[in-house]
Design a protein around this motif. Structure first.
Motif, short mmCIF file in Angstrom:
data_model
loop_
_atom_site.label_atom_id
_atom_site.label_comp_id
_atom_site.label_asym_id
_atom_site.label_seq_id
_atom_site.Cartn_x
_atom_site.Cartn_y
_atom_site.Cartn_z
N SER A 35 0.83 -1.21 0.00
CA SER A 35 0.00 0.00 0.00
C SER A 35 0.87 1.26 0.00
O SER A 35 0.46 2.29 -0.55
CB SER A 35 -0.97 0.00 1.18
N MET A 39 0.45 4.30 -2.69
CA MET A 39 0.35 5.73 -2.38
C MET A 39 1.41 6.52 -3.13
O MET A 39 1.13 7.58 -3.69
CB MET A 39 0.50 5.97 -0.88
N THR A 62 -4.84 10.49 -2.24
CA THR A 62 -3.77 10.15 -1.31
C THR A 62 -3.84 11.02 -0.05
O THR A 62 -3.47 10.56 1.03
CB THR A 62 -2.39 10.28 -1.97
N TRP A 65 -6.44 9.40 2.09
CA TRP A 65 -5.85 8.15 2.59
C TRP A 65 -4.90 8.44 3.75
O TRP A 65 -4.94 7.77 4.79
CB TRP A 65 -5.12 7.49 1.44
N ASP A 69 -5.12 7.40 7.71
CA ASP A 69 -4.02 6.71 8.38
C ASP A 69 -3.66 7.37 9.70
O ASP A 69 -3.15 6.69 10.60
CB ASP A 69 -2.79 6.67 7.47
#
Length: 88
Positions: A35, A39, A62, A65, A69
């Protein structure tokens, strides 16, 4: 808990997220290389397309994302410490 070779620092993961979040270095550090590569690829491909909608969409993807995270880093670090397999 022991500080074995697989123990990962949550603080360092957050620092990598803050500095290089769009490139996924925090995911690479936490053992999620597939992953992280995804990214990084989306971000790198978005750079030459920045003035088109496609490039902007890549950065939004991104960026979202990376923000998600920020909530997931503690659990990703815990899974790494416990030796649980990282799927992505």
């Amino acid at each position: 808990m022991s500080s074995g070779p697989h123990r990962k620092s949550v603080g360092l993961a957050y620092l990598l997220l803050a500095l290089f979040g769009l490139f996924g270095l925090h995911r690479l550090y936490l053992g999620r290389s597939l992953s992280a590569a995804g990214m990084a690829a989306i971000t790198v491909l978005s750079i030459p397309l920045i003035w088109s909608g496609l490039g902007l969409l890549g950065f939004v993807a991104t960026g979202t994302w990376a923000l998600a995270d920020a909530l997931l880093i503690p659990s990703m670090a815990r899974e790494t410490k416990e030796g649980m397999p990282a799927l992505a």
